[in-house]
Design an enzyme around this catalytic site. Structure first.
Site, PDB file in Angstrom:
ATOM      1  N   ARG A 279       0.824  -1.217   0.000  1.00 47.81           N
ATOM      2  CA  ARG A 279       0.000   0.000   0.000  1.00 47.81           C
ATOM      3  C   ARG A 279       0.855   1.262   0.000  1.00 47.81           C
ATOM      4  O   ARG A 279       0.413   2.332   0.417  1.00 47.81           O
ATOM      5  CB  ARG A 279      -0.934  -0.003   1.187  1.00 47.81           C
ATOM      6  CG  ARG A 279      -0.223  -0.168   2.514  1.00 47.81           C
ATOM      7  CD  ARG A 279      -1.199   0.096   3.586  1.00 47.81           C
ATOM      8  NE  ARG A 279      -0.668  -0.243   4.888  1.00 47.81           N
ATOM      9  CZ  ARG A 279      -1.263   0.093   5.996  1.00 47.81           C
ATOM     10  NH1 ARG A 279      -2.372   0.782   5.945  1.00 47.81           N
ATOM     11  NH2 ARG A 279      -0.749  -0.253   7.151  1.00 47.81           N
TER      12      ARG A 279
ATOM     13  N   GLY B 248      -4.816  -1.794  -0.258  1.00 48.73           N
ATOM     14  CA  GLY B 248      -3.829  -0.768  -0.624  1.00 48.73           C
ATOM     15  C   GLY B 248      -4.075   0.577   0.037  1.00 48.73           C
ATOM     16  O   GLY B 248      -3.438   1.567  -0.310  1.00 48.73           O
TER      17      GLY B 248
ATOM     18  N   ASP C 195      10.687  -7.073   7.816  1.00 48.61           N
ATOM     19  CA  ASP C 195      10.300  -6.176   6.715  1.00 48.61           C
ATOM     20  C   ASP C 195      10.070  -4.752   7.218  1.00 48.61           C
ATOM     21  O   ASP C 195       9.951  -3.828   6.411  1.00 48.61           O
ATOM     22  CB  ASP C 195       9.047  -6.687   5.997  1.00 48.61           C
ATOM     23  CG  ASP C 195       7.904  -6.969   6.957  1.00 48.61           C
ATOM     24  OD1 ASP C 195       8.081  -7.814   7.848  1.00 48.61           O
ATOM     25  OD2 ASP C 195       6.847  -6.325   6.838  1.00 48.61           O
TER      26      ASP C 195
END
Ligand code: AMP
Ligand code: MG
Length: 478
Positions: free
Chosen positions: A92, A120, A246
């Site tokens: 997103r 998103g 991440d």
């Protein structure tokens, strides 16, 4: 410079298309500027007084394409709550390009190749949190991504309930994550892994380019920066909440703010993330998780650097962390020359704070004016005898200081913030913004950027958190 004259470059797109996906933002309905951060505009070389609401709304909504901009989402993987997920990526977020060493990124601007089941989008609540907290962290001197502006919209986004869609424009010198390296390592793409390492060197560690063992030097620097950044988090009671690999920046700055919190009362095992039932990312686990994540990064870099050399650098993590934390905590207590008993004095203070349910930020602020009178401090704890005994030790320790009491006070008032953006404060700004009143968002931006100053109008945010709002957990849905 005016925004219309800003030219972006897109060096990341010089890499193979496997690294990214070129995708245009999907605009929101009826965008409306919530807040502009003039400090961030200056980082880009833009004069904030020339910026209009209309052009900012278009820029954030993706309908004003700056010269040179070629929007793209980045591919990465990562360990989420200890488990490897082989493809994540910007689901997103859409990058616009780079100016003045800052990569501009829209968050909440629609689906990308990496969105999986997600829409998103980002909601106004989480966008305001990210926008303000990144400036608050910067105001505290903690390395972090920054944010230029935020827009709200008339578009509804489904979360636990329907919420307003919003977009925040984030800035970072790099958006490469530990998970970016993991993606190429675990898919056995070692040539691409090397290209990514070369890219990161050029982009963010130019001092090592062309030198011997450049990759190793870069890893060593990431270890040091990560350890020192987490020491800073600990010193202000910051709980990130989602330290997946991440969400770990390869340049050692704080990124990807979700259900974070500045702790209210000190609680070593505090978990801000509602979905983190095991407390993997609790406050006191953060330093260990930092190490674990760096181990994952070392593993991903092992085709490029001998494992023993990586391990030797990783072994320094604990020292980097402890040394920095001790410096920061000594500063918080105004101890000018290190003494061998300091760590014991500090440890016992944190026990006393926890036992007495002491609100950490106002406590350190009041301590910054300590002159032997303990009345106010003792009124902040449920265990006054323990704090009183600790103050006896503190008095003795202060006798070893070489600087004057005035100097100590002055130093501590620049070290212990008066304002941190606790969750209940952010929530007040969010509640007002949802009713189209953005005044408090802008007021909090000013507090975030000047956390050590006195702001009489906002005295209410400097006190102890009301009990019903203390150390709550937040949902990850954003
Ligand atoms: P986070 O933990 O919030 O950093 O997100 C983890 C991953 O999920 C990243 O790859 C995000 O891009 C992706 N993601 C989170 N929320 C959404 C969403 N609403 N739509 C698409 N992808 C998302
Ligand atoms: Mg993330």
């Amino acid at each position: 410079m005016k925004l219309s004259n800003l030219t972006l470059s897109t060096p990341y797109l010089s890499l193979d298309p496997i690294f990214y996906h070129e995708v245009a933002p999907t605009p929101l309905k009826n965008p409306k500027l919530v807040s502009l951060n003039p400090e961030a505009a200056k980082l880009l070389g833009i004069d904030p007084s020339h910026l209009t609401d209309a052009e900012l709304e278009k820029l954030l909504n993706g309908t004003l394409l700056l010269k040179g901009s070629r929007p793209y989402a980045m591919c990465y993987a990562g360990h989420q709550f200890g488990y490897y997920v082989q493809r994540l990526g910007d689901g997103r977020a859409i990058n616009l390009g780079c100016a003045n060493g800052w990569n501009l990124q829209l968050k909440g601007s629609g689906q990308t190749l990496y969105s999986r089941q997600g829409d998103g989008r980002a909601v106004l609540r989480s966008s305001i949190r990210e926008y303000l907290i990144s400036e608050a962290m910067h105001g505290l001197g903690i390395p972090t991504s920054r944010a230029l502006a935020i827009i709200s919209s008339d578009e509804s986004v489904a979360r636990e309930k329907w919420e307003r869609g919003a977009i925040v424009l984030r800035l970072s010198p790099s958006w490469i994550r530990f998970g970016s390296f993991e993606y190429f390592f675990h898919t056995n793409k070692h040539k691409e892994l090397e290209r990514l390492a070369d890219f990161l060197l050029q982009e963010s560690f130019p001092q090592f380019v062309g030198s011997e063992n450049a990759y190793l030097k870069m890893y060593a620097e990431i270890v040091q920066r990560t350890a020192q950044m987490i020491a800073q988090w600990q010193s202000v009671g910051f709980n990130h909440g989602v330290m997946n690999t991440d969400n770990m920046s390869a340049i050692g700055i704080t990124i990807d703010y979700g259900p974070f919190a500045f702790m209210d009362t000190f609680e070593s095992g505090y978990i801000c993330n509602h979905t983190d039932a095991q407390g993997r990312y609790s406050y006191d686990n953060q330093p260990r998780i930092g190490y674990w994540n760096l181990e994952r990064l070392a593993h991903a870099l092992s085709p490029l650097i001998p494992t023993e050399k990586l391990q030797l650098e990783l072994d320094k993590y604990g020292d980097y962390f402890t040394t920095r934390l001790m410096e920061l905590l000594r500063d918080k207590l105004g101890l000018d020359i290190p003494n061998e008993n300091d760590s014991d004095l500090l440890r016992s203070l944190f026990t006393v704070m926890e036992n007495g349910r002491i609100d950490m930020t106002p406590f350190f602020r009041i301590l910054s004016r300590y002159d032997g009178n303990r009345e106010t401090l003792l009124s902040m704890t449920l265990a006054p005898n323990q704090l009183n005994e600790w103050c006896d030790r503190y008095d003795e320790r202060l006798n070893l200081n070489t600087s004057s009491v005035e100097e100590r006070h002055k130093h501590m008032l620049r070290t212990n913030p008066k304002y941190v953006l606790k969750n209940y404060i952010l929530q007040e700004a969010i509640d007002a913004a949802e009713k189209d009143d953005f005044t408090l968002v802008n007021d909090l931006l000013m507090l975030a950027q000047n956390p050590y100053d006195e702001h009489n109008k906002f005295e209410r945010y400097a006190g102890v958190t009301p009990q019903q709002h203390t150390n709550l957990k937040l949902s990850c849905s954003s």
